[in-house]
Scaffold this active site. Structure first.
Site, PDB file in Angstrom:
ATOM      1  N   ALA A 188       0.863  -1.179   0.000  1.00 43.93           N
ATOM      2  CA  ALA A 188       0.000   0.000   0.000  1.00 43.93           C
ATOM      3  C   ALA A 188       0.900   1.230   0.000  1.00 43.93           C
ATOM      4  O   ALA A 188       2.083   1.163   0.384  1.00 43.93           O
ATOM      5  CB  ALA A 188      -0.891  -0.013   1.235  1.00 43.93           C
TER       6      ALA A 188
ATOM      7  N   GLY B 126       0.860  -5.130   1.062  1.00 41.76           N
ATOM      8  CA  GLY B 126      -0.387  -5.244   0.312  1.00 41.76           C
ATOM      9  C   GLY B 126      -0.194  -5.893  -1.056  1.00 41.76           C
ATOM     10  O   GLY B 126      -1.137  -6.466  -1.607  1.00 41.76           O
TER      11      GLY B 126
ATOM     12  N   GLU C 150      -0.313  -9.470  -0.353  1.00 35.64           N
ATOM     13  CA  GLU C 150      -1.713  -9.775   0.005  1.00 35.64           C
ATOM     14  C   GLU C 150      -2.602  -9.807  -1.242  1.00 35.64           C
ATOM     15  O   GLU C 150      -3.479 -10.658  -1.375  1.00 35.64           O
ATOM     16  CB  GLU C 150      -2.224  -8.747   1.028  1.00 35.64           C
ATOM     17  CG  GLU C 150      -1.546  -8.926   2.389  1.00 35.64           C
ATOM     18  CD  GLU C 150      -1.822  -7.779   3.356  1.00 35.64           C
ATOM     19  OE1 GLU C 150      -1.733  -6.598   2.927  1.00 35.64           O
ATOM     20  OE2 GLU C 150      -2.114  -8.040   4.531  1.00 35.64           O
TER      21      GLU C 150
ATOM     22  N   GLU D 207       5.524  -5.110   6.893  1.00 30.87           N
ATOM     23  CA  GLU D 207       4.823  -4.053   7.635  1.00 30.87           C
ATOM     24  C   GLU D 207       5.424  -3.818   9.011  1.00 30.87           C
ATOM     25  O   GLU D 207       5.389  -2.702   9.536  1.00 30.87           O
ATOM     26  CB  GLU D 207       3.332  -4.402   7.785  1.00 30.87           C
ATOM     27  CG  GLU D 207       2.529  -4.341   6.492  1.00 30.87           C
ATOM     28  CD  GLU D 207       2.511  -5.643   5.708  1.00 30.87           C
ATOM     29  OE1 GLU D 207       3.405  -6.491   5.920  1.00 30.87           O
ATOM     30  OE2 GLU D 207       1.622  -5.810   4.871  1.00 30.87           O
TER      31      GLU D 207
HETATM   32  N1  DAK Z   1       4.625   3.234  -0.848  1.00 34.01           N
HETATM   33  C1  DAK Z   1       4.993   4.384  -1.418  1.00 34.01           C
HETATM   34  N2  DAK Z   1       6.113   4.503  -2.152  1.00 34.01           N
HETATM   35  C2  DAK Z   1       6.890   3.407  -2.300  1.00 34.01           C
HETATM   36  C3  DAK Z   1       6.568   2.172  -1.712  1.00 34.01           C
HETATM   37  C4  DAK Z   1       5.353   2.074  -0.951  1.00 34.01           C
HETATM   38  N3  DAK Z   1       4.910   0.948  -0.397  1.00 34.01           N
HETATM   39  N4  DAK Z   1       7.543   1.294  -2.032  1.00 34.01           N
HETATM   40  C5  DAK Z   1       8.420   1.940  -2.784  1.00 34.01           C
HETATM   41  N5  DAK Z   1       8.044   3.234  -2.955  1.00 34.01           N
HETATM   42  C6  DAK Z   1       8.737   4.272  -3.701  1.00 34.01           C
HETATM   43  C7  DAK Z   1       9.944   4.795  -2.956  1.00 34.01           C
HETATM   44  O1  DAK Z   1       9.548   5.748  -1.988  1.00 34.01           O
HETATM   45  C8  DAK Z   1      10.756   5.378  -4.076  1.00 34.01           C
HETATM   46  O2  DAK Z   1      10.206   6.633  -4.429  1.00 34.01           O
HETATM   47  P1  DAK Z   1      11.157   7.948  -4.633  1.00 34.01           P
HETATM   48  O3  DAK Z   1      11.943   8.054  -3.390  1.00 34.01           O
HETATM   49  O4  DAK Z   1      11.964   7.573  -5.849  1.00 34.01           O
HETATM   50  O5  DAK Z   1      10.162   9.042  -4.866  1.00 34.01           O
HETATM   51  C9  DAK Z   1      10.488   4.435  -5.239  1.00 34.01           C
HETATM   52  O6  DAK Z   1       9.275   3.745  -4.899  1.00 34.01           O
HETATM   53  C10 DAK Z   1      11.592   3.384  -5.412  1.00 34.01           C
HETATM   54  O7  DAK Z   1      11.793   2.740  -4.170  1.00 34.01           O
HETATM   55  P2  DAK Z   1      13.237   2.603  -3.488  1.00 34.01           P
HETATM   56  O8  DAK Z   1      14.119   3.739  -3.870  1.00 34.01           O
HETATM   57  O9  DAK Z   1      13.012   2.365  -2.049  1.00 34.01           O
HETATM   58  O10 DAK Z   1      13.775   1.300  -4.230  1.00 34.01           O
HETATM   59  P3  DAK Z   1      14.768   0.189  -3.675  1.00 34.01           P
HETATM   60  O11 DAK Z   1      15.068  -0.685  -4.837  1.00 34.01           O
HETATM   61  O12 DAK Z   1      15.914   0.803  -2.947  1.00 34.01           O
HETATM   62  O13 DAK Z   1      13.942  -0.634  -2.597  1.00 34.01           O
HETATM   63  C11 DAK Z   1      11.970  -1.798  -1.789  1.00 34.01           C
HETATM   64  C12 DAK Z   1      12.821  -1.379  -3.012  1.00 34.01           C
HETATM   65  C13 DAK Z   1      10.714  -2.465  -2.322  1.00 34.01           C
HETATM   66  C14 DAK Z   1      12.746  -2.809  -0.935  1.00 34.01           C
HETATM   67  C15 DAK Z   1      11.631  -0.530  -0.928  1.00 34.01           C
HETATM   68  O14 DAK Z   1      11.072   0.451  -1.810  1.00 34.01           O
HETATM   69  C16 DAK Z   1      10.669  -0.803   0.164  1.00 34.01           C
HETATM   70  O15 DAK Z   1      11.037  -1.352   1.210  1.00 34.01           O
HETATM   71  N6  DAK Z   1       9.405  -0.378  -0.026  1.00 34.01           N
HETATM   72  C17 DAK Z   1       8.372  -0.437   1.005  1.00 34.01           C
HETATM   73  C18 DAK Z   1       7.866  -1.841   1.176  1.00 34.01           C
HETATM   74  C19 DAK Z   1       6.850  -1.920   2.290  1.00 34.01           C
HETATM   75  O16 DAK Z   1       7.118  -1.620   3.454  1.00 34.01           O
HETATM   76  N7  DAK Z   1       5.638  -2.353   1.966  1.00 34.01           N
HETATM   77  C20 DAK Z   1       4.524  -2.506   2.911  1.00 34.01           C
HETATM   78  C21 DAK Z   1       3.689  -1.238   2.975  1.00 34.01           C
HETATM   79  S1  DAK Z   1       2.374  -1.367   4.166  1.00 34.01           S
HETATM   80  C22 DAK Z   1      -5.372  -2.334   4.098  1.00 34.01           C
HETATM   81  C23 DAK Z   1      -4.934  -2.441   2.824  1.00 34.01           C
HETATM   82  C24 DAK Z   1      -3.582  -2.591   2.560  1.00 34.01           C
HETATM   83  C25 DAK Z   1      -2.657  -2.587   3.573  1.00 34.01           C
HETATM   84  C26 DAK Z   1      -3.104  -2.523   4.845  1.00 34.01           C
HETATM   85  C27 DAK Z   1      -4.475  -2.394   5.130  1.00 34.01           C
HETATM   86  N8  DAK Z   1      -6.796  -2.185   4.398  1.00 34.01           N
HETATM   87  C28 DAK Z   1      -7.733  -2.204   3.290  1.00 34.01           C
HETATM   88  C29 DAK Z   1      -7.243  -2.001   5.704  1.00 34.01           C
HETATM   89  C30 DAK Z   1      -1.238  -2.723   3.213  1.00 34.01           C
HETATM   90  C31 DAK Z   1      -0.204  -2.156   3.900  1.00 34.01           C
HETATM   91  C32 DAK Z   1       1.145  -2.167   3.307  1.00 34.01           C
HETATM   92  O17 DAK Z   1       1.380  -2.687   2.230  1.00 34.01           O
END
Ligand code: DAK
Length: 262
Positions: A69, A113, A116, A136
């Protein structure tokens, strides 16, 4: 529409009876914003309603299926608003209303997400570059779109617990060993393989395919007894269809069946 260039956040293509929905926010690794989830839901429902389409594929880019997300969109959310609007949970659950089979074709990151969403699909095909995870916990939250539930049913408690508590990602190979994915294919062949699979399913009896999907989902969502009763009802009802007569007649006449596809 995408933030930049007025591009769609989800692009759709048709390949015979396969409908393909491609997540299109590459600059954010296909982070699943509210707007993207709304477009994805609309694309899925349109394919589901289209009699020319027999099965649906969701895919992302080479680098990311979806990295979760959108964290930028989530960061200022506060309780109790999170509870009252449930992050627009309905958008996340549109996929569960789709009666046709949905295949996730995953290359690169499928995180949070994104993982998921893949698990909400009926079949997950993975490129050898795929990486699955529920990171997360690194953000001070837990999975909120079924990650703690579907992951446990798919890979078992031990591996799910490790992934959810530590955020460790699985490689495609490990995900296949853990039964999270149906099959791993070379990245260059992912889309062709997904289309081949969707076209094969899309050429079968639509009513039998939809009932087969429902029956398998019963195994995932109910008790054994309730699932077996559900399967029995679906099985018996198929004997009221022309496709059952056509399928069995074609077998005995040693020809290909012509299923009613709409
Ligand atoms: N959200 C927003 N931007 C994201 C992102 C994300 N989840 N993942 C990556 N980006 C963006 C980065 O901010 C970066 O943007 P700029 O800085 O260039 O503007 C760009 O994508 C490239 O990412 P990185 O520079 O970080 O690239 P790397 O290759 O170094 O790293 C990575 C890739 C995938 C390991 C890293 O980006 C990362 O750790 N990303 C976050 C992964 C994460 O934590 N995902 C979980 C998010 S929480 C619900 C529905 C859904 C959910 C919950 C409830 N309900 C309906 C109730 C879901 C929650 C989640 O998914």
């Amino acid at each position: 529409m995408s933030e930049a260039a007025g591009e769609r956040l989800v692009k759709t293509e048709r390949h015979g009876r396969a409908g393909l929905a491609r997540l299109n926010r590459p600059e954010a690794l296909n982070a699943l914003s509210d707007a993207l989830m709304a477009e994805l839901g609309a694309a899925l429902l349109a394919f589901d309603a289209d009699p020319e389409i027999g099965a649906i594929i969701i895919t992302g880019s080479e680098r990311a299926f979806a990295a979760g997300a959108d964290i930028r969109e989530m960061k200022d959310r506060a309780y109790p608003d999170t509870f009252l609007n449930d992050f627009i949970g309905a958008r996340w659950e549109t996929i569960l209303r789709v009666r046709k089979p949905v295949i996730a074709a995953v290359a690169g990151f499928a995180l949070g997400g994104g993982c998921e969403l893949a698990m909400m699909c009926d079949i997950v095909l993975a490129a050898d570059t795929a990486r699955f995870g529920q990171p997360e916990i690194n953000l001070g939250i837990i999975p909120g779109a079924g990650g703690t539930q579907r992951l446990v049913r798919a890979v078992g408690k031990a591996k799910a617990m490790e992934m959810v508590l530590s955020g460790r990602m699985l490689s495609a190979e490990e995900a296949e060993r853990a039964n999270l994915v149906a099959r791993v294919v070379p990245a260059a062949e992912l889309i062709a393989e997904a289309i081949k699979l969707a076209e094969r399913i899309g050429g079968l009896s639509p009513v039998a395919v939809a009932m087969a999907k429902q029956a398998v989902n019963s195994a995932f969502e109910t008790t054994l007894r309730a699932g077996i009763l559900h399967e029995r009802q679906l099985f018996l009802s198929l004997f009221g269809t022309g496709d059952q007569r056509e399928g069995m007649a074609a077998f005995l006449e040693k020809r290909s069946p012509r299923f009613r596809q709409s």
